[in-house]
Design a protein around this motif. Structure first.
Motif, PDB file in Angstrom:
ATOM      1  N   GLN A 206      81.948  42.660 -43.654  1.00 57.39           N
ATOM      2  CA  GLN A 206      81.601  41.339 -43.126  1.00 57.39           C
ATOM      3  C   GLN A 206      82.460  40.257 -43.764  1.00 57.39           C
ATOM      4  N   ALA A 207      82.715  40.371 -45.065  1.00 55.49           N
ATOM      5  CA  ALA A 207      83.510  39.349 -45.752  1.00 55.49           C
ATOM      6  C   ALA A 207      84.940  39.330 -45.229  1.00 55.49           C
ATOM      7  N   THR A 208      85.532  40.506 -45.055  1.00 55.51           N
ATOM      8  CA  THR A 208      86.892  40.572 -44.533  1.00 55.51           C
ATOM      9  C   THR A 208      86.951  40.030 -43.112  1.00 55.51           C
ATOM     10  N   SER A 209      85.967  40.416 -42.292  1.00 52.20           N
ATOM     11  CA  SER A 209      85.927  39.943 -40.898  1.00 52.20           C
ATOM     12  C   SER A 209      85.807  38.428 -40.849  1.00 52.20           C
ATOM     13  N   ALA A 210      84.917  37.879 -41.668  1.00 55.39           N
ATOM     14  CA  ALA A 210      84.723  36.426 -41.683  1.00 55.39           C
ATOM     15  C   ALA A 210      85.982  35.704 -42.156  1.00 55.39           C
ATOM     16  N   THR A 211      86.679  36.289 -43.120  1.00 52.50           N
ATOM     17  CA  THR A 211      87.911  35.678 -43.623  1.00 52.50           C
ATOM     18  C   THR A 211      88.962  35.599 -42.519  1.00 52.50           C
ATOM     19  N   VAL A 212      89.131  36.685 -41.765  1.00 54.82           N
ATOM     20  CA  VAL A 212      90.115  36.701 -40.682  1.00 54.82           C
ATOM     21  C   VAL A 212      89.733  35.710 -39.591  1.00 54.82           C
ATOM     22  N   ILE A 213      88.476  35.699 -39.211  1.00 53.83           N
ATOM     23  CA  ILE A 213      88.021  34.814 -38.133  1.00 53.83           C
ATOM     24  C   ILE A 213      88.245  33.351 -38.504  1.00 53.83           C
ATOM     25  N   GLN A 214      87.877  32.980 -39.736  1.00 56.74           N
ATOM     26  CA  GLN A 214      88.044  31.588 -40.161  1.00 56.74           C
ATOM     27  C   GLN A 214      89.520  31.239 -40.367  1.00 56.74           C
ATOM     28  N   ALA A 215      90.295  32.210 -40.866  1.00 56.55           N
ATOM     29  CA  ALA A 215      91.726  31.957 -41.065  1.00 56.55           C
ATOM     30  C   ALA A 215      92.419  31.716 -39.722  1.00 56.55           C
ATOM     31  N   ARG A 216      92.116  32.535 -38.741  1.00 57.97           N
ATOM     32  CA  ARG A 216      92.716  32.334 -37.415  1.00 57.97           C
ATOM     33  C   ARG A 216      92.319  30.978 -36.838  1.00 57.97           C
ATOM     34  N   ALA A 217      91.058  30.618 -37.021  1.00 52.05           N
ATOM     35  CA  ALA A 217      90.591  29.328 -36.510  1.00 52.05           C
ATOM     36  C   ALA A 217      91.333  28.174 -37.180  1.00 52.05           C
ATOM     37  N   ALA A 218      91.765  28.382 -38.429  1.00 47.61           N
ATOM     38  CA  ALA A 218      92.496  27.348 -39.170  1.00 47.61           C
ATOM     39  C   ALA A 218      93.998  27.405 -38.924  1.00 47.61           C
ATOM     40  N   GLY A 219      94.445  28.316 -38.066  1.00 47.89           N
ATOM     41  CA  GLY A 219      95.866  28.408 -37.756  1.00 47.89           C
ATOM     42  C   GLY A 219      96.683  29.204 -38.747  1.00 47.89           C
ATOM     43  N   ILE A 220      96.022  30.053 -39.545  1.00 50.05           N
ATOM     44  CA  ILE A 220      96.733  30.874 -40.522  1.00 50.05           C
ATOM     45  C   ILE A 220      97.165  32.185 -39.863  1.00 50.05           C
ATOM     46  N   PRO A 221      98.444  32.529 -39.904  1.00 51.10           N
ATOM     47  CA  PRO A 221      98.891  33.798 -39.323  1.00 51.10           C
ATOM     48  C   PRO A 221      98.250  34.986 -40.050  1.00 51.10           C
TER      49      PRO A 221
END
Length: 288
Positions: A206-221
């Motif tokens: 869950q932590a890894t998934s949340a990190t990716v989801i929020q990073a993408r939302a912030a425009g992080i490749p």
């Protein structure tokens, strides 16, 4: 439901269902798009939470979840949820049960089976991963200012190996601690010229998934190492493959090989870019 997949495939093959949802996403009504996004980001919650809880989390009404299910050929939400539960159950066998399955296997045979499984994983890797996506991942890493590393459980070892390799190559990287409460703070530290590498396999952190989801939302490749399109971290640059297993135990042979490849190729590209940069600067000085 679209004719691209049959009703039987939708009810029994979660990969076929997910592929159909993605293919028809643009044509779905906005409320059904919200549900589609949620089912792909949080498959475990779809499997385990009640329809009322899911509707509250998505910000919709339970009847809309029923409509979404029926749109894709299910009789109702319960039938859709059964598909997700079966998928989750098939990948959640406990370690004790796995050991019971090899009670009659001798130590030498266990070692032989483990090494054969590791060789099979590494052999299958080249055929499984999309070569163009690997090239894109290498380009992203070579030009990254800082590389952030997300992983949990057995993939913590992958984080450590990536960081070891990048440090040796003179590339800045940071391994994130797997903590769901800290995800927002981590993402706030990232910049658009950084890259996040996330590694997660079923049953997905869950932590890894949340990190990716929020990073993408912030425009992080993001470069994601995962197993299927059902994975909640699946995205534009996702390297899909699976590790072979012995009695339900999976090694990291393919993953470690892929990590080594990405680090080596990114290091080579960065070195070549630096050479070109210095050569250009030297030509500029010579012309003065």
């Amino acid at each position: 439901m679209s004719s691209k997949i049959t009703r039987l495939e939708a009810l029994t093959d979660i990969s076929a269902f997910v592929a159909e949802v993605r293919a028809s996403h643009a044509t779905l009504p906005r409320k059904l798009q919200q549900i589609a996004d949620y089912t792909q980001q949080f498959p475990d919650r779809v499997a385990l939470d009640s329809i009322t809880e899911l509707a509250h989390q998505i910000g919709t009404h339970p009847s809309t979840l029923v409509r979404f299910s029926q749109h894709f050929g299910f009789s109702g939400f319960s039938e859709l949820q059964r598909l997700y539960r079966d998928h989750l159950r098939s990948n959640s066998v406990g370690y004790s049960s796995r050991l019971e399955g090899i009670d009659d296997v001798g130590p030498a045979d266990v070692l032989r089976a483990i090494t054969q499984s590791a060789v099979q994983s590494a052999t299958d890797l080249e055929a499984s991963v999309d070569a163009e996506l690997m090239d894109e991942a290498v380009r992203m890493l070579a030009s990254a200012n800082t590389i952030w590393l997300a992983g949990s459980g057995r993939t913590v070892a992958v984080q450590s190996y990536f960081q070891y390799l990048f440090t040796g190559l003179g590339m800045v990287s940071h391994a994130l601690v797997s903590n769901l409460d800290q995800v927002g703070k981590y993402v706030d530290l990232m910049r658009p010229d950084d890259v996040l590498i996330a590694t997660s396999f079923r049953p997905y952190s869950q932590a890894t998934s949340a990190t990716v989801i929020q990073a993408r939302a912030a425009g992080i490749p993001c470069v994601c190492l995962t197993d299927t399109e059902v994975s909640p971290i699946y995205g534009p640059v996702s390297l899909l493959y699976s590790e072979d297993q012995f009695a339900g135990f999976r090694s990291l042979s393919a993953t470690m090989s892929l990590a080594l490849y990405l680090a080596i190729e990114a290091g080579r590209q960065r070195k070549e870019a630096q050479k070109s940069h210095f050569a250009f600067r030297n030509r500029g000085y010579d012309s003065r």
